[in-house]
Design a protein around this motif. Structure first.
Motif, PDB file in Angstrom:
ATOM      1  N   TYR A 175      34.796  50.641  58.472  1.00 56.48           N
ATOM      2  CA  TYR A 175      35.477  50.820  59.857  1.00 56.48           C
ATOM      3  C   TYR A 175      34.647  49.787  60.875  1.00 56.48           C
ATOM      4  CZ  TYR A 175      31.785  52.923  63.529  1.00 56.48           C
ATOM      5  OH  TYR A 175      31.262  53.243  64.987  1.00 56.48           O
ATOM      6  N   PHE A 176      35.044  49.654  61.986  1.00 61.53           N
ATOM      7  CA  PHE A 176      35.297  47.933  62.819  1.00 61.53           C
ATOM      8  C   PHE A 176      34.790  49.281  64.889  1.00 61.53           C
ATOM      9  CE2 PHE A 176      37.863  46.671  59.439  1.00 61.53           C
ATOM     10  CZ  PHE A 176      36.881  45.555  59.364  1.00 61.53           C
ATOM     11  N   MET A 177      34.642  48.408  65.019  1.00 60.17           N
ATOM     12  CA  MET A 177      34.469  48.240  66.198  1.00 60.17           C
ATOM     13  C   MET A 177      34.789  47.601  66.979  1.00 60.17           C
ATOM     14  SD  MET A 177      29.749  49.536  66.342  1.00 60.17           S
ATOM     15  CE  MET A 177      29.181  48.808  66.229  1.00 60.17           C
ATOM     16  N   LEU A 178      35.439  47.670  68.300  1.00 57.74           N
ATOM     17  CA  LEU A 178      35.632  47.203  69.180  1.00 57.74           C
ATOM     18  C   LEU A 178      34.307  47.037  70.516  1.00 57.74           C
ATOM     19  CD1 LEU A 178      39.341  49.151  69.427  1.00 57.74           C
ATOM     20  CD2 LEU A 178      38.594  46.870  67.694  1.00 57.74           C
ATOM     21  N   GLY A 179      34.988  46.441  70.837  1.00 61.50           N
ATOM     22  CA  GLY A 179      34.265  45.878  72.659  1.00 61.50           C
ATOM     23  C   GLY A 179      32.643  44.943  72.131  1.00 61.50           C
ATOM     24  N   LEU A 180      32.610  44.846  71.063  1.00 65.89           N
ATOM     25  CA  LEU A 180      31.208  44.191  71.145  1.00 65.89           C
ATOM     26  C   LEU A 180      30.894  43.111  72.277  1.00 65.89           C
ATOM     27  CD1 LEU A 180      30.944  44.170  66.547  1.00 65.89           C
ATOM     28  CD2 LEU A 180      29.210  45.255  68.227  1.00 65.89           C
ATOM     29  N   PRO A 181      29.749  42.946  71.962  1.00 63.14           N
ATOM     30  CA  PRO A 181      29.066  42.289  72.586  1.00 63.14           C
ATOM     31  C   PRO A 181      30.077  40.260  72.418  1.00 63.14           C
ATOM     32  CG  PRO A 181      27.666  43.489  72.465  1.00 63.14           C
ATOM     33  CD  PRO A 181      28.778  43.542  71.495  1.00 63.14           C
ATOM     34  N   GLY A 182      30.606  39.711  72.851  1.00 64.08           N
ATOM     35  CA  GLY A 182      31.127  38.791  72.503  1.00 64.08           C
ATOM     36  C   GLY A 182      32.168  38.341  71.686  1.00 64.08           C
ATOM     37  N   GLU A 183      32.578  39.892  71.839  1.00 69.97           N
ATOM     38  CA  GLU A 183      34.208  39.224  71.335  1.00 69.97           C
ATOM     39  C   GLU A 183      35.203  39.115  71.445  1.00 69.97           C
ATOM     40  OE1 GLU A 183      35.857  43.540  69.324  1.00 69.97           O
ATOM     41  OE2 GLU A 183      36.741  44.086  71.145  1.00 69.97           O
TER      42      GLU A 183
ATOM     43  N   ARG B 230      26.136  49.251  51.798  1.00 71.81           N
ATOM     44  CA  ARG B 230      26.208  48.109  52.765  1.00 71.81           C
ATOM     45  C   ARG B 230      27.310  47.045  51.506  1.00 71.81           C
ATOM     46  NH1 ARG B 230      23.218  46.305  57.143  1.00 71.81           N
ATOM     47  NH2 ARG B 230      23.878  43.893  56.189  1.00 71.81           N
ATOM     48  N   VAL B 231      27.991  46.628  52.452  1.00 75.92           N
ATOM     49  CA  VAL B 231      28.476  45.999  50.854  1.00 75.92           C
ATOM     50  C   VAL B 231      28.145  45.055  49.814  1.00 75.92           C
ATOM     51  CG1 VAL B 231      30.957  46.004  52.409  1.00 75.92           C
ATOM     52  CG2 VAL B 231      29.928  43.890  52.979  1.00 75.92           C
ATOM     53  N   GLU B 232      27.375  44.265  50.319  1.00 81.20           N
ATOM     54  CA  GLU B 232      26.785  43.134  49.916  1.00 81.20           C
ATOM     55  C   GLU B 232      25.464  44.390  48.731  1.00 81.20           C
ATOM     56  OE1 GLU B 232      24.304  42.931  53.961  1.00 81.20           O
ATOM     57  OE2 GLU B 232      26.520  44.155  53.312  1.00 81.20           O
ATOM     58  N   THR B 233      25.630  45.664  48.607  1.00 80.50           N
ATOM     59  CA  THR B 233      24.634  46.505  48.380  1.00 80.50           C
ATOM     60  C   THR B 233      24.918  46.619  47.001  1.00 80.50           C
ATOM     61  OG1 THR B 233      24.344  48.366  49.395  1.00 80.50           O
ATOM     62  CG2 THR B 233      22.672  46.487  49.760  1.00 80.50           C
ATOM     63  N   LEU B 234      26.299  47.203  47.175  1.00 78.47           N
ATOM     64  CA  LEU B 234      27.443  47.568  46.166  1.00 78.47           C
ATOM     65  C   LEU B 234      27.380  46.830  45.090  1.00 78.47           C
ATOM     66  CD1 LEU B 234      28.912  50.798  45.628  1.00 78.47           C
ATOM     67  CD2 LEU B 234      30.372  49.848  47.675  1.00 78.47           C
TER      68      LEU B 234
ATOM     69  N   PHE C 261      35.678  55.595  49.229  1.00 76.02           N
ATOM     70  CA  PHE C 261      34.542  54.562  49.916  1.00 76.02           C
ATOM     71  C   PHE C 261      34.999  54.073  50.841  1.00 76.02           C
ATOM     72  CE2 PHE C 261      31.080  53.267  47.241  1.00 76.02           C
ATOM     73  CZ  PHE C 261      31.523  53.630  45.687  1.00 76.02           C
ATOM     74  N   THR C 262      33.418  54.146  52.042  1.00 74.53           N
ATOM     75  CA  THR C 262      33.315  53.470  53.365  1.00 74.53           C
ATOM     76  C   THR C 262      32.570  52.606  53.419  1.00 74.53           C
ATOM     77  OG1 THR C 262      33.800  56.072  54.394  1.00 74.53           O
ATOM     78  CG2 THR C 262      33.165  54.234  55.707  1.00 74.53           C
ATOM     79  N   LEU C 263      33.567  51.075  54.318  1.00 75.45           N
ATOM     80  CA  LEU C 263      32.630  49.862  54.112  1.00 75.45           C
ATOM     81  C   LEU C 263      32.520  49.642  54.543  1.00 75.45           C
ATOM     82  CD1 LEU C 263      33.817  48.272  50.643  1.00 75.45           C
ATOM     83  CD2 LEU C 263      31.868  50.045  50.982  1.00 75.45           C
ATOM     84  N   ALA C 264      31.646  50.142  55.915  1.00 72.95           N
ATOM     85  CA  ALA C 264      30.811  49.059  57.215  1.00 72.95           C
ATOM     86  C   ALA C 264      30.726  48.067  57.507  1.00 72.95           C
ATOM     87  CB  ALA C 264      30.273  49.508  57.953  1.00 72.95           C
ATOM     88  N   LEU C 265      31.810  47.179  58.003  1.00 73.89           N
ATOM     89  CA  LEU C 265      31.733  45.816  58.436  1.00 73.89           C
ATOM     90  C   LEU C 265      31.171  45.597  59.722  1.00 73.89           C
ATOM     91  CD1 LEU C 265      32.920  42.976  56.912  1.00 73.89           C
ATOM     92  CD2 LEU C 265      32.776  45.485  55.766  1.00 73.89           C
TER      93      LEU C 265
END
Length: 829
Positions: free
Chosen positions: A386-394, A324-328, A344-348
């Motif tokens: 890394y991002f996701m499309l279509g999350l609830p409330g997007e 996670r970005v805050e642990t790196l 580096f892969t960072l999942a936001l």
């Protein structure tokens, strides 16, 4: 025709030969129970999976049990097996799948379901449970997809819910006891149904609730002491050291974070011991510290520092695949960069803080930018977001947030680094707070993708998409019911295989199957009512429905749920706080590590170049040149020798070969040079240790020191001798034709052949390269002597097909042995 005969005709034959280091070599006849561990994807994917390695080690630790492996054959292998009516077989003994007592599938991904059916059919096993008879194996499945067993319930006799370390032995012993008492197949399945964590669709037809199996302490289950070392390069070609299981973060979209609760961390001292042992028995020079969130591990920084200080000089790299970005932290980055810099892969997950709060992600834009800056300043040239499309409330502003973050990270790299945005479609998963949510349609995904394409136009920002059609199918099966079994079978019958592979995915066939079966995707991707019954309701993952419902309500307002690692129990239902509770390692357990940078430099000895001769016989003939090279490097590492490495961004051991021998060809003597730091006094004793670490068919025969500045092997090469074994079906007319072609060729002064290379036609005269061809009818042998002139030669296969007129397919099946290699007079310079 047997399985070896078809391998010359398929891509990557090393997928099917077995013979790996540490593979079980039990006599199946002496064992009382035979279990096939089946992975419904390719060898290189399945061999990267830690779960299979764990189960394989546990089962084969019992002398009464023979556990073997089977992977999904690639389409070319499937076609050859069907054409020649060969059943799918295990790698260890090449036993047909239908001859095992139990076949256990690992269901890691919904898009592997058609491969399960294909493996069953190729293995001679009826697809549907109710069509199997007394002589068929019991078919079991486990893994994350088993948390909704409904779509595959027509095909699987028993599902294992949860973690397998303990239950796999209970299943094996129940089956063994029933078998030895002469019980029926139905009785064996009934015995499995009585085991906690096992769901049998045919018997659990009432209101039974199936509770997942859970390993309370990981320290009671150490990593496999001798893991299988693959023959070919795998997806994760390294040591996998599981440092923790479960996660406390509570991301509302994440099924793994819910179903594998509670978090359990391993003692760092055990991990250090395991790392030392695994490096010694595998020859790998990379360790992956595996967990759902590696940076959360309680002793991560001291553990990393200790491992790096111990193995830095041996060029052992460390990988943390889930950060996670805050642990790196800056300290983590400094430790990791000491050996190897990869992307580096960072999942936001989401582009705005509002949406990140909805999904309970918990990190911020400031975390991302600070981490990106540290990564770039430490020398990395690229970052993947890394991002996701279509999350609830997007909303559209969240898409714009993705664009904004991409450019901001690019600027942290001073507009000279590469930023890749990887975007996939959100898929609601069972047992998560978002299991009630709808999944967006293909049209909605396309609109979002087009918007982002239009806004992201910079050569330093790449955009990659996960195929939204795959996500559609994944969404259907993730929350699907038993009716989808007919869709899976129909798609399989239409030809669907390897649906998770973009180059094999046939969405048109899935559309046809849905139309013929009258199944609509929107019926499965829709929003669900809060009180609606689910197909997976009988499966108890530990997290209560009430907790998930409360989390779903919090998502509506963006209310965060704190990480329970800090002691704030969220009452999710998993822990009883007596036997089951989070197991967090104390920093007091951390290993005290010195700083390698403070260690006085020791003068390195003069490098030594060794020239060695080795054989490539039997099934090893199906290994490619790169696979042989990798096997030798690992074995030499295990032998205790230290390679000298090349310079540059990706240093590699200095190992060079006289020539790359073709896949399918045997050799009585291959030659290679390796440069090592020093020759130990007991070097020749070490050759035995190195040979013991080589896969079946490879063996080092001799080694001698040669001057470091002397000529290379390729400079000294002069020619080769080959022996071709002609098959028993080779008739007198075939010999006569071969003799005629041989005579005609040898009488010619020139003989040109044309070959396509990189889009160009290359014409060569091969006659000067052929010293002689002799035919031994009595022993059914063909001897070919070839020269190397100006660094070029000709392949024996070209002699067989071009000069001697053999059919190309027939030539592929010939056993060709390189019997000798000719060098300049003094091959040791």
């Amino acid at each position: 025709m047997n399985w070896e005969d078809i391998l010359p005709h398929v891509e990557k034959p090393s997928r099917y030969i077995g013979g790996e280091i540490h593979a079980s070599r039990k006599d199946r006849r002496a064992c009382r129970l035979a279990i096939a561990l089946a992975f419904p994807d390719t060898y290189e994917v399945g061999m990267s999976h830690l779960g299979i390695q764990i189960l394989y080690s546990i089962l084969n630790g019992n002398p009464a049990i023979a556990a073997e492996r089977c992977y999904a054959p690639w389409p070319d292998m499937e076609e050859a097996m069907r054409r020649h009516r060969l059943p799918l077989f295990s790698l260890e003994s090449h036993t047909p799948l239908h001859e095992f007592d139990i076949v256990g599938f690992s269901l890691q991904y919904e898009l592997s379901y058609t491969n399960v059916l294909n493996m069953l059919e190729l293995g001679g096993i009826p697809l549907r449970s109710n069509d199997r008879g007394e002589n068929h194996p019991v078919i079991i499945a486990g893994g994350p997809c088993a948390f909704n067993p409904a779509p595959m319930s027509d095909f699987i006799d028993a599902f294992v819910i949860g973690e397998g370390e303990e239950v796999v032995s209970e299943i094996a012993m129940a089956a063994l006891e029933a078998k030895e008492k002469g019980r029926s197949r139905r009785d064996i399945i009934a015995a499995l149904a009585a085991i906690e964590g096992v769901y049998v669709p045919a018997l659990h037809t009432g209101g039974e609730r199936i509770k997942k199996r859970l390993v309370v302490s990981l320290d009671t289950w150490l990593p496999p002491p001798k893991p299988l070392v693959p023959l070919m390069k795998t997806i994760h070609d390294r040591i996998t050291l599981e440092i923790a299981r479960g996660c406390t973060r509570g991301c509302r979209f994440c099924q793994a974070g819910m179903v594998w609760r509670p978090v359990r961390e391993r003692n760092p001292r055990f991990l250090e011991q395991a790392a030392e042992a695994l490096l010694a028995v595998t020859g790998y020079r990379e360790i992956s510290l595996l967990s759902l969130s590696s940076g959360d591990y309680g002793c991560i920084e001291p553990l990393l520092a200790s491992l790096m200080d111990r193995y830095y000089e041996k060029r052992v790299a460390l990988a943390l695949p889930s950060l996670r970005v805050e642990t790196l932290s800056a300290n983590l980055i400094e430790v990791i960069k000491r050996v190897r810099k990869t992307s580096f892969t960072l999942a936001l997950e989401a582009g705005t803080q509002r949406l990140r709060n909805i999904i309970n992600k918990g990190n911020t834009e400031a975390d991302l930018l600070a981490t990106s800056q540290r990564v770039f300043e430490a020398g990395w040239k690229s970052v993947k977001l890394y991002f996701m499309l279509g999350l609830p409330g997007e909303q559209d502003e969240d898409l714009e947030g993705i664009v904004d973050l991409g450019y901001k990270v690019m600027r942290e790299g001073k507009n000279r680094k590469q930023v890749t945005l990887s975007l996939s479609t959100f898929v609601p998963k069972p047992h998560t707070p978002f299991q009630w949510q709808r999944q967006i349609t293909l049209e909605e995904t396309l609109r979002k993708q087009e918007y982002l394409k239009g806004r992201l136009r910079n050569r330093h920002v790449n955009v990659k998409w996960h195929d939204s059609r795959m996500s559609l199918l994944e969404g259907m099966f993730s929350r699907g019911d038993e009716r989808l079994g007919i869709l899976i079978e129909k798609a399989f019958r239409l030809g669907c295989r390897f649906d998770g592979w973009s180059d094999r995915f046939r969405f048109d066939l899935w559309e046809k199957a849905m139309e013929e079966m009258n199944i609509r995707s929107e019926d499965y991707l829709r929003e669900r009512g809060i009180e609606e019954a689910f197909p997976w309701d009988r499966i108890v993952c530990g997290v209560s429905r009430g907790f998930l419902r409360e989390e779903a309500k919090k998502a509506l307002t963006g209310e965060l749920t704190p990480d329970c690692r800090a002691g704030n129990c969220g009452d999710c239902g998993v822990c009883d706080h007596t036997t089951i509770s989070p197991a967090i390692v104390s920093p007091s357990l951390a290993i005290s590590a010195g700083n390698a940078a403070d260690t006085p430099a020791v003068a390195s000895p003069e490098p030594t170049r060794l020239r060695f001769k080795f054989t490539k016989r039997g099934i090893a003939r199906f290994l490619s040149h790169l696979e042989v090279s990798a096997a030798l490097i690992r074995a030499i590492n295990q032998g205790g020798l230290s390679f000298v490495y090349s310079q540059g961004f990706h240093p590699h051991p200095r190992l060079s070969f006289a020539i790359a021998t073709s896949v399918g060809m045997e050799s009585a003597g291959e030659f290679a040079d390796m440069t090592i730091e020093d020759i130990p006094a007991d070097f020749y004793h070490l050759l035995g240790k190195i040979n013991a670490a080589l896969p079946e068919g490879l063996k080092i025969l001799s080694a001698e020191e040669t001057p470091a500045n002397g000529p290379s092997l390729s400079e000294l090469l002069r020619g080769f001798e080959y022996e071709v074994s002609l098959p028993p079906e080779f008739a007198d007319d075939d010999f006569t034709g071969l003799e005629e072609h041989r005579g005609q060729f040898l009488r010619k002064e020139t003989f040109t052949i044309a070959k396509e290379k990189e889009g160009k036609t290359i014409i060569r005269d091969i006659r000067p390269l052929v010293n002689g061809i002799t035919l031994d009818r009595e022993n059914r042998r063909l001897h070919i002597s070839l020269s190397i002139i100006n660094g070029t030669s000709v392949k024996p296969a070209d002699i067989l097909t071009r000069a001697l007129g053999m059919d190309a397919d027939d030539a592929k099946t010939m056993r060709i042995l390189k019997t000798d290699t000719h060098f300049a007079k003094d091959r040791f310079g």
